[in-house]
Design a protein around this motif. Sequence first.
Motif, PDB file in Angstrom:
ATOM      1  N   GLU A  11      43.676  17.133  45.769  1.00 38.80           N
ATOM      2  CA  GLU A  11      44.078  17.716  44.486  1.00 38.80           C
ATOM      3  C   GLU A  11      45.248  16.944  43.889  1.00 38.80           C
ATOM      4  O   GLU A  11      45.287  16.713  42.678  1.00 38.80           O
ATOM      5  CB  GLU A  11      44.436  19.195  44.654  1.00 38.80           C
ATOM      6  CG  GLU A  11      44.849  19.880  43.374  1.00 38.80           C
ATOM      7  CD  GLU A  11      43.756  19.945  42.309  1.00 38.80           C
ATOM      8  OE1 GLU A  11      44.082  20.351  41.164  1.00 38.80           O
ATOM      9  OE2 GLU A  11      42.592  19.601  42.590  1.00 38.80           O
ATOM     10  N   ALA A  12      46.191  16.512  44.713  1.00 34.99           N
ATOM     11  CA  ALA A  12      47.321  15.717  44.214  1.00 34.99           C
ATOM     12  C   ALA A  12      46.821  14.409  43.601  1.00 34.99           C
ATOM     13  O   ALA A  12      47.305  13.993  42.540  1.00 34.99           O
ATOM     14  CB  ALA A  12      48.313  15.441  45.343  1.00 34.99           C
ATOM     15  N   ARG A  13      45.855  13.748  44.254  1.00 37.21           N
ATOM     16  CA  ARG A  13      45.282  12.518  43.684  1.00 37.21           C
ATOM     17  C   ARG A  13      44.606  12.805  42.349  1.00 37.21           C
ATOM     18  O   ARG A  13      44.761  12.043  41.389  1.00 37.21           O
ATOM     19  CB  ARG A  13      44.274  11.898  44.657  1.00 37.21           C
ATOM     20  CG  ARG A  13      44.915  11.200  45.839  1.00 37.21           C
ATOM     21  CD  ARG A  13      43.899  10.411  46.653  1.00 37.21           C
ATOM     22  NE  ARG A  13      42.835  11.238  47.205  1.00 37.21           N
ATOM     23  CZ  ARG A  13      42.897  11.883  48.365  1.00 37.21           C
ATOM     24  NH1 ARG A  13      43.990  11.810  49.103  1.00 37.21           N
ATOM     25  NH2 ARG A  13      41.888  12.597  48.795  1.00 37.21           N
ATOM     26  N   ARG A  14      43.865  13.917  42.265  1.00 38.85           N
ATOM     27  CA  ARG A  14      43.193  14.279  41.024  1.00 38.85           C
ATOM     28  C   ARG A  14      44.211  14.514  39.908  1.00 38.85           C
ATOM     29  O   ARG A  14      44.035  14.037  38.777  1.00 38.85           O
ATOM     30  CB  ARG A  14      42.331  15.533  41.223  1.00 38.85           C
ATOM     31  CG  ARG A  14      41.461  15.859  39.999  1.00 38.85           C
ATOM     32  CD  ARG A  14      40.914  17.263  40.049  1.00 38.85           C
ATOM     33  NE  ARG A  14      41.948  18.271  39.944  1.00 38.85           N
ATOM     34  CZ  ARG A  14      42.583  18.614  38.806  1.00 38.85           C
ATOM     35  NH1 ARG A  14      42.298  17.999  37.681  1.00 38.85           N
ATOM     36  NH2 ARG A  14      43.509  19.548  38.814  1.00 38.85           N
ATOM     37  N   VAL A  15      45.294  15.214  40.213  1.00 35.16           N
ATOM     38  CA  VAL A  15      46.327  15.507  39.221  1.00 35.16           C
ATOM     39  C   VAL A  15      46.983  14.212  38.737  1.00 35.16           C
ATOM     40  O   VAL A  15      47.220  14.034  37.539  1.00 35.16           O
ATOM     41  CB  VAL A  15      47.370  16.488  39.811  1.00 35.16           C
ATOM     42  CG1 VAL A  15      48.620  16.575  38.958  1.00 35.16           C
ATOM     43  CG2 VAL A  15      46.748  17.869  39.993  1.00 35.16           C
ATOM     44  N   ARG A  16      47.255  13.294  39.673  1.00 40.00           N
ATOM     45  CA  ARG A  16      47.853  12.008  39.272  1.00 40.00           C
ATOM     46  C   ARG A  16      46.911  11.214  38.377  1.00 40.00           C
ATOM     47  O   ARG A  16      47.334  10.649  37.359  1.00 40.00           O
ATOM     48  CB  ARG A  16      48.235  11.185  40.502  1.00 40.00           C
ATOM     49  CG  ARG A  16      49.501  11.676  41.190  1.00 40.00           C
ATOM     50  CD  ARG A  16      50.006  10.686  42.229  1.00 40.00           C
ATOM     51  NE  ARG A  16      49.068  10.450  43.307  1.00 40.00           N
ATOM     52  CZ  ARG A  16      49.034  11.137  44.443  1.00 40.00           C
ATOM     53  NH1 ARG A  16      49.881  12.119  44.655  1.00 40.00           N
ATOM     54  NH2 ARG A  16      48.153  10.839  45.372  1.00 40.00           N
ATOM     55  N   ARG A  17      45.624  11.155  38.738  1.00 43.66           N
ATOM     56  CA  ARG A  17      44.647  10.430  37.901  1.00 43.66           C
ATOM     57  C   ARG A  17      44.540  11.071  36.520  1.00 43.66           C
ATOM     58  O   ARG A  17      44.449  10.361  35.508  1.00 43.66           O
ATOM     59  CB  ARG A  17      43.279  10.401  38.580  1.00 43.66           C
ATOM     60  CG  ARG A  17      43.198   9.420  39.726  1.00 43.66           C
ATOM     61  CD  ARG A  17      41.767   9.215  40.197  1.00 43.66           C
ATOM     62  NE  ARG A  17      41.087  10.452  40.535  1.00 43.66           N
ATOM     63  CZ  ARG A  17      41.046  11.013  41.730  1.00 43.66           C
ATOM     64  NH1 ARG A  17      41.662  10.438  42.747  1.00 43.66           N
ATOM     65  NH2 ARG A  17      40.401  12.139  41.937  1.00 43.66           N
ATOM     66  N   GLU A  18      44.565  12.385  36.467  1.00 45.67           N
ATOM     67  CA  GLU A  18      44.496  13.091  35.188  1.00 45.67           C
ATOM     68  C   GLU A  18      45.702  12.740  34.312  1.00 45.67           C
ATOM     69  O   GLU A  18      45.560  12.511  33.106  1.00 45.67           O
ATOM     70  CB  GLU A  18      44.451  14.594  35.451  1.00 45.67           C
ATOM     71  CG  GLU A  18      44.249  15.440  34.226  1.00 45.67           C
ATOM     72  CD  GLU A  18      44.118  16.909  34.599  1.00 45.67           C
ATOM     73  OE1 GLU A  18      45.099  17.649  34.376  1.00 45.67           O
ATOM     74  OE2 GLU A  18      43.067  17.291  35.128  1.00 45.67           O
ATOM     75  N   GLY A  66      46.946   7.189  29.001  1.00 48.83           N
ATOM     76  CA  GLY A  66      46.083   6.220  28.325  1.00 48.83           C
ATOM     77  C   GLY A  66      45.566   6.756  27.007  1.00 48.83           C
ATOM     78  O   GLY A  66      45.529   6.034  25.997  1.00 48.83           O
ATOM     79  N   ASP A  67      45.195   8.024  26.981  1.00 47.65           N
ATOM     80  CA  ASP A  67      44.724   8.649  25.735  1.00 47.65           C
ATOM     81  C   ASP A  67      45.827   8.647  24.680  1.00 47.65           C
ATOM     82  O   ASP A  67      45.565   8.416  23.494  1.00 47.65           O
ATOM     83  CB  ASP A  67      44.246  10.073  25.988  1.00 47.65           C
ATOM     84  CG  ASP A  67      42.965  10.141  26.810  1.00 47.65           C
ATOM     85  OD1 ASP A  67      42.269   9.095  26.933  1.00 47.65           O
ATOM     86  OD2 ASP A  67      42.654  11.234  27.335  1.00 47.65           O
ATOM     87  N   ARG A  68      47.076   8.901  25.111  1.00 49.60           N
ATOM     88  CA  ARG A  68      48.202   8.891  24.158  1.00 49.60           C
ATOM     89  C   ARG A  68      48.423   7.488  23.595  1.00 49.60           C
ATOM     90  O   ARG A  68      48.709   7.327  22.409  1.00 49.60           O
ATOM     91  CB  ARG A  68      49.473   9.405  24.825  1.00 49.60           C
ATOM     92  CG  ARG A  68      49.522  10.927  24.925  1.00 49.60           C
ATOM     93  CD  ARG A  68      50.897  11.419  25.348  1.00 49.60           C
ATOM     94  NE  ARG A  68      51.207  11.111  26.735  1.00 49.60           N
ATOM     95  CZ  ARG A  68      50.796  11.828  27.775  1.00 49.60           C
ATOM     96  NH1 ARG A  68      50.058  12.900  27.583  1.00 49.60           N
ATOM     97  NH2 ARG A  68      51.129  11.481  29.000  1.00 49.60           N
ATOM     98  N   VAL A  69      48.266   6.463  24.440  1.00 47.14           N
ATOM     99  CA  VAL A  69      48.428   5.085  23.969  1.00 47.14           C
ATOM    100  C   VAL A  69      47.344   4.753  22.945  1.00 47.14           C
ATOM    101  O   VAL A  69      47.628   4.192  21.874  1.00 47.14           O
ATOM    102  CB  VAL A  69      48.392   4.086  25.148  1.00 47.14           C
ATOM    103  CG1 VAL A  69      48.281   2.650  24.653  1.00 47.14           C
ATOM    104  CG2 VAL A  69      49.621   4.256  26.013  1.00 47.14           C
ATOM    105  N   VAL A  70      46.112   5.112  23.253  1.00 46.43           N
ATOM    106  CA  VAL A  70      45.004   4.833  22.332  1.00 46.43           C
ATOM    107  C   VAL A  70      45.226   5.558  21.007  1.00 46.43           C
ATOM    108  O   VAL A  70      45.024   4.987  19.927  1.00 46.43           O
ATOM    109  CB  VAL A  70      43.652   5.231  22.969  1.00 46.43           C
ATOM    110  CG1 VAL A  70      42.532   5.198  21.946  1.00 46.43           C
ATOM    111  CG2 VAL A  70      43.341   4.298  24.136  1.00 46.43           C
ATOM    112  N   ALA A  71      45.669   6.809  21.056  1.00 50.36           N
ATOM    113  CA  ALA A  71      45.937   7.568  19.829  1.00 50.36           C
ATOM    114  C   ALA A  71      47.061   6.908  19.031  1.00 50.36           C
ATOM    115  O   ALA A  71      46.983   6.804  17.800  1.00 50.36           O
ATOM    116  CB  ALA A  71      46.296   9.013  20.169  1.00 50.36           C
ATOM    117  N   HIS A  72      48.084   6.438  19.724  1.00 48.59           N
ATOM    118  CA  HIS A  72      49.193   5.762  19.045  1.00 48.59           C
ATOM    119  C   HIS A  72      48.696   4.495  18.352  1.00 48.59           C
ATOM    120  O   HIS A  72      49.056   4.228  17.199  1.00 48.59           O
ATOM    121  CB  HIS A  72      50.297   5.429  20.044  1.00 48.59           C
ATOM    122  CG  HIS A  72      51.457   4.703  19.435  1.00 48.59           C
ATOM    123  ND1 HIS A  72      52.431   5.341  18.710  1.00 48.59           N
ATOM    124  CD2 HIS A  72      51.780   3.383  19.425  1.00 48.59           C
ATOM    125  CE1 HIS A  72      53.309   4.459  18.274  1.00 48.59           C
ATOM    126  NE2 HIS A  72      52.940   3.256  18.708  1.00 48.59           N
TER     127      HIS A  72
END
Length: 84
Positions: free
Chosen positions: A42-49, A55-61
């Motif tokens: 779950e910790a790995r999943r949270v980090r990947r999320e 990345g989504d914020r960079v693309v939106a910017h």
Amino acid sequence: MQCMGETLTIRLNSEDRAALETAARGQGKGLSAFVREIAEAEARRVRREAIRADGDRVVAHLAEHPEARSELDEFGTPQTDLLP
């Protein structure tokens, strides 16, 4: 590289503990190892999320700021095949 982590103490109600113990035994593991593996996954999943969200914020910017996109285009995409 793995290092020794800190101890975590949790409380489970008896039904949840019994269910987890049964699942752990089914995999030939102890309860602590089983719960640790669940928590680590779950910790790995949270980090990947979180990484994907960044990345989504960079693309939106880049989409909202043409000058940022232009600067990125100016530097180009790294060419890994140029390495020896």
